[in-house]
Design a protein around this motif. Sequence first.
Motif, short mmCIF file in Angstrom:
data_model
loop_
_atom_site.label_atom_id
_atom_site.label_comp_id
_atom_site.label_asym_id
_atom_site.label_seq_id
_atom_site.Cartn_x
_atom_site.Cartn_y
_atom_site.Cartn_z
N PRO A 181 79.66 67.88 18.08
CA PRO A 181 78.61 68.96 19.20
C PRO A 181 78.53 68.26 20.86
O PRO A 181 79.17 67.44 20.79
N CYS A 182 77.89 68.84 21.79
CA CYS A 182 77.42 68.29 23.11
C CYS A 182 77.31 67.17 23.44
O CYS A 182 75.76 66.56 22.64
N SER A 183 77.93 66.02 23.29
CA SER A 183 76.93 64.78 24.20
C SER A 183 75.60 64.30 24.46
O SER A 183 74.90 63.51 24.34
N THR A 184 75.33 65.27 25.27
CA THR A 184 74.16 65.32 25.29
C THR A 184 73.06 65.84 25.44
O THR A 184 71.82 65.63 25.18
N MET A 185 73.58 67.77 25.03
CA MET A 185 72.15 68.05 24.36
C MET A 185 71.95 67.62 23.21
O MET A 185 70.97 67.17 23.01
N SER A 216 83.39 70.12 28.46
CA SER A 216 83.98 69.17 26.99
C SER A 216 84.39 69.56 26.22
O SER A 216 84.55 69.64 25.05
N VAL A 217 82.72 70.22 25.81
CA VAL A 217 82.60 71.50 24.44
C VAL A 217 83.68 72.65 24.32
O VAL A 217 84.33 72.77 23.54
N HIS A 218 83.61 72.95 25.60
CA HIS A 218 84.31 74.63 25.73
C HIS A 218 85.99 74.38 25.61
O HIS A 218 87.04 75.08 25.25
N CYS A 271 74.58 66.08 32.32
CA CYS A 271 75.85 67.66 31.73
C CYS A 271 77.27 67.03 32.40
O CYS A 271 76.98 67.49 33.81
N SER A 272 77.82 66.50 31.42
CA SER A 272 79.19 66.77 32.12
C SER A 272 79.93 67.03 33.36
O SER A 272 80.40 67.08 34.41
N MET A 273 79.86 68.42 33.28
CA MET A 273 80.56 69.90 33.51
C MET A 273 79.26 69.42 35.03
O MET A 273 80.59 69.32 36.52
N ALA A 274 77.83 69.40 34.88
CA ALA A 274 77.55 69.55 35.61
C ALA A 274 77.60 69.04 37.28
O ALA A 274 77.64 68.63 38.54
N PRO A 281 83.34 81.88 27.67
CA PRO A 281 83.93 81.77 28.78
C PRO A 281 84.33 80.59 29.69
O PRO A 281 85.05 80.63 30.83
N GLU A 282 83.75 79.54 29.29
CA GLU A 282 83.97 78.08 29.40
C GLU A 282 84.66 78.02 28.75
O GLU A 282 85.66 76.35 29.15
N CYS A 283 85.92 78.54 28.15
CA CYS A 283 86.55 78.06 26.96
C CYS A 283 87.97 78.37 29.11
O CYS A 283 88.38 79.48 29.44
S1 SF4 Z 1 77.44 72.51 26.15
FE1 SF4 Z 1 77.13 69.98 27.38
S2 SF4 Z 1 78.33 69.51 28.33
FE2 SF4 Z 1 78.50 72.14 28.54
S3 SF4 Z 1 78.27 72.82 30.10
FE3 SF4 Z 1 76.46 72.91 28.30
S4 SF4 Z 1 75.41 71.40 28.60
FE4 SF4 Z 1 76.89 70.77 29.73
#
Ligand code: SF4
Length: 449
Positions: free
Chosen positions: A387-391, A299-301, A167-170, A325-327
């Motif tokens: 879509p989310c790259s990692t999912m 990066s998704v939100h 997860c790029s955010m993590a 709320p991640e937006c």
């Molecule tokens: S949507 Fe993807 S990049 Fe965003 S927090 Fe969830 S797993 Fe991480």
Amino acid sequence: MSATSLTLPPLPVDPSVDNEIQAIVSGASTAETCNTDLAAGPWNFDARPGYGPGSSMGDVIPVGSPRQGELPAEYRDASPEELDARVRAAKEKLGDRVMILGHFYQRVEVVRHADYVGDSFQLANAAKAHPEAEAIVFCGVHFMAETADLLSRPDQAVILPNLAAGCSMADMADIDQVEECWEQLADIYGDMDATDADGLVPVIPVTYMNSSAAIKGFVGRHGGIVCTSSNAQTVLEWAFERGRRVLFFPDQHLGRNTAKAMGVTVEQMPMWNPRKPLGGAGADELESARVILWHGFCSVHRRFTVEQIEKARTEHSGVRVIVHPECPMAVVDAADESGSTDYIRRAIEGATEPTTFAIGTEVNLVQRLAAANPQHTIFCLDPVVCPCSTMYRIHPGYLAWVLEGLVNGEVLNRITVPQDVAEPARLALERMLAAKPPAAPASAWENAS
Ligand code: SF4
């Protein structure tokens, strides 16, 4: 097991982001995707550094991120129908020995095999509630599998079908950077364990569930706590009862949106950029801070914009706009409501009149909500299919591979949190549970298998 030994029924007709992307790439659809490589199997990206195509493809991946070895050719070359049949057959053989968990953002071709569908914390709780399962196959991303390992029994194996599903955010909150930040803050605030006249310590660290076990462990060791997007306000209240300030990571937007709703001003929320001395903030700013926001984001939100909301309002009279709320703050402010993935789901399911919803969260979930609630008009605010790259790295091919491994007595891709990290990380999770009752159980709304 091979394709010839199985009768392959046609796949159910589900709303499929993958099918849509294939149609875009073949020219059958005029819609737009952020990267045509999404039409390829994710194993094409396993050997390359990076998050792969999708929303976080431009993010910097840390050196040493887990890499996935090559998926055997029999899975790479199998048709969607064969993979579907192989997953079902392996699951049937394994029975109660295995539990498959599917995150809301997973592709429908994976989610249809899940015993439970939910957000990361609901799924971790589902793992905890099923001690009879020898193996928990977590169709989500790395930090989620770690959390399931923290909450499940030591003899249960938690499996992540593709190790490249990070997860790029993590990853934006690296443990070394966080330790360094803590030391720099101690230079400003003094003894971080000393209480002032009001009984408050200088800083309480708060980490979003979307962080590594190492970060959760750091938080646990320093009197801090974990939060989810559902309980962030309750957790911040807990932290303000104990500390003068909060250090919030990794998601600046969840921290900012939540604290702002509680009356903290934007001026009281300096950003900590780990690549700059003192995080790029002035000592005065840090002194008067209520919340120090780590420089992280999803990066998704981050793809959602105020302009998209304005367009939706122009084109759809009476539209109800709900964003995660991640937006960014401006997007949350422009929306009618903001809330976690489960909040969004419940808001849609609870609407008694046919309603038009414009949703700001990951496209796989939005499309499934639209299909499950045909009485409403539901669309993703972002017109680009991204879509989310990692999912996306979890594909039925990997799911079939790990399940057939279990059938053959082999545990592949086990995720284990080291004991010295697990103990304080569990403490931080327990503080969260004590601050608020556990989240609602994971949903069975799409439990098709
Ligand atoms: S949507 Fe993807 S990049 Fe965003 S927090 Fe969830 S797993 Fe991480």
